[in-house]
Scaffold this motif. Sequence first.
Motif, PDB file in Angstrom:
ATOM      1  N   VAL A 158       0.876  -1.321  -0.063  1.00 15.95           N
ATOM      2  CA  VAL A 158      -0.049   0.090   0.032  1.00 15.95           C
ATOM      3  C   VAL A 158       1.030   1.472   0.023  1.00 15.95           C
ATOM      4  N   GLU A 159       1.936   1.284   0.799  1.00 17.16           N
ATOM      5  CA  GLU A 159       2.620   2.197   0.871  1.00 17.16           C
ATOM      6  C   GLU A 159       3.302   2.715  -0.462  1.00 17.16           C
ATOM      7  N   ASN A 160       4.006   1.813  -1.158  1.00 21.03           N
ATOM      8  CA  ASN A 160       4.729   1.988  -2.381  1.00 21.03           C
ATOM      9  C   ASN A 160       3.831   2.351  -3.442  1.00 21.03           C
ATOM     10  N   ILE A 161       2.592   1.861  -3.457  1.00 17.63           N
ATOM     11  CA  ILE A 161       1.537   2.435  -4.320  1.00 17.63           C
ATOM     12  C   ILE A 161       1.157   3.828  -4.220  1.00 17.63           C
ATOM     13  N   LEU A 162       0.792   4.224  -2.924  1.00 14.04           N
ATOM     14  CA  LEU A 162       0.354   5.322  -2.461  1.00 14.04           C
ATOM     15  C   LEU A 162       1.533   6.406  -2.810  1.00 14.04           C
ATOM     16  N   SER A 163       2.634   5.950  -2.605  1.00 10.53           N
ATOM     17  CA  SER A 163       3.816   7.140  -2.897  1.00 10.53           C
ATOM     18  C   SER A 163       3.802   7.353  -4.324  1.00 10.53           C
ATOM     19  N   SER A 164       3.500   6.535  -5.380  1.00  8.87           N
ATOM     20  CA  SER A 164       3.560   6.910  -6.735  1.00  8.87           C
ATOM     21  C   SER A 164       2.248   7.350  -7.261  1.00  8.87           C
ATOM     22  N   ALA A 165       1.183   6.959  -6.165  1.00  9.60           N
ATOM     23  CA  ALA A 165      -0.211   7.640  -6.825  1.00  9.60           C
ATOM     24  C   ALA A 165      -0.128   9.013  -7.156  1.00  9.60           C
ATOM     25  N   THR A 166       0.225   9.695  -6.206  1.00  6.76           N
ATOM     26  CA  THR A 166       0.021  11.505  -6.376  1.00  6.76           C
ATOM     27  C   THR A 166       0.831  11.758  -7.506  1.00  6.76           C
ATOM     28  N   GLU A 167       1.898  11.182  -7.919  1.00 11.48           N
ATOM     29  CA  GLU A 167       2.898  11.570  -8.849  1.00 11.48           C
ATOM     30  C   GLU A 167       1.974  11.134 -10.266  1.00 11.48           C
ATOM     31  N   LEU A 168       1.339  10.072 -10.422  1.00 11.44           N
ATOM     32  CA  LEU A 168       0.481   9.552 -11.612  1.00 11.44           C
ATOM     33  C   LEU A 168      -0.636  10.323 -11.681  1.00 11.44           C
TER      34      LEU A 168
END
Length: 360
Positions: A158-168
Motif C-alpha cells: 500500500v505504501e509503495n503504491i500510494l507514494s507513486s499515486a500522487t505523482e501519477l
Amino acid sequence: MDFQDVIKALGDKVSRMQESIQTEEATKMAFVMPFISALGYDIFNPMEVVPEFIADLGIKKGEKVDYCIFMEGKPTIIIECKHWKEKLDVHNSQLHRYFHVTTSKFGILTNGIIYRFYTDLVEPNKMDDKPFWEFNITDLQEQTIFELKKYHKTTFSVENILSSATELKYAKEIKKIMLEELANPSEAFVKHFARQIISGQMTAKVLEPFNSLVKRALNQLISDMISDRLKNALASEEDRSSIQARVVEDTTVQPVNVEAASKVVTIELEKEAFYIVRSILRTKIDANRVTHRDTQSYFGILLDDNNRKPICRLYLEGNKKIISLLDDAKKEMRHEIQTLDDIYAHAEHLINTALSYDNK
C-alpha cells in the motif's frame, strides 16, 4: 511465464476476442478474471478473491461489487466491471459508493479493456472523483507494466503504491492540460511567451498575433523533436546493422523476397505463442535472445535472430494447430496442439534445443 509476458498475452487475447464478447458476464469471465489471475491472486479461493462481494449501503441492502481482493483477511481492492463496449464515466459514482462502505484502499473500474484506479488522496476514506491512473490493456507500454506489477500479490505494498499515486495523478492532469493548450492556447499561456519576447502592456491587440504563433511554434517544436528521435533511432539501427554484418559470420545470407514479405501478417495467436515460448526459455537463457520471424508458411522462433539457430516452428493459421520441434539431426517433428497451453508440454525439449547452440 513471467508477469510481463502474461499481461502482454492477455492484452493480445483481449484484442483478438473482444468483438465476440456479447455480455457483461462474458467480459468478466474472458477478460477481468484472467487479469486478476495475472496479478497473482487465486480466483478460485473465496478467502482471497470474493465475487459478488456484499457492500450494503445504509438501509439499502443487497448491494454487491463484482470482485473484492482480500489481503491478510481485509478487503483491499474492489473491482467493478462493465461490458467492454460501455463507457466508464457514467459508472464512477457506483464505485464511489462501494468504496465508502467496504474499507478497501483501492478501487478499480473496468470494462476489461480500460482499467481506472482510484484511492483516497484528497480526503481520507473517501474515494477521489478522478482516477489517479488508467491504462488500456490492448496498448501496453513498458512503464504501464512496471506500474501494474506493483499490484501483483508478491510485490503488493500500500505504501509503495500510494507514494507513486500522487505523482501519477498529477502527471495525468498535466498531460491533459498540455494537450488542451496545444490545441487551443489559453490567454495566460500565450502571455507567458509574449512577455518574454516583447515589452510593454499586454493588450488584446498585442496578443492577437501570438495566439496562432504560439500554437504553430509548439507544434513545430514537437514535430522537430519527433523527427530528431527518428533520425537518432535510424542512425543507431544502421550502426547495429553494420556491427552485426561484421561480427556474424555463421549466418547464411539469403535474398529477400519483397513480394512474399509484404503478404506476411503476424496474427495475435502467433504473438501469444511467442510469449509462451520465450517465458519457457527465459528460465535458462536471456529472454532478449529469443526472437521470431514470420513467413507465409510458418511462424519461426529463433535464438539470437539467427536462421541457423531455430528453436521451433508454429503452424497456427489452419484448422489444425501444430508445433514443430527439432530432433538431434535438426529434422522437424510435428505435434498437434489443441490450445496454446499445450506448448508447455514441450518445455523441456524447447529448452534443450536452445541450450544446444550454446553448448556447441
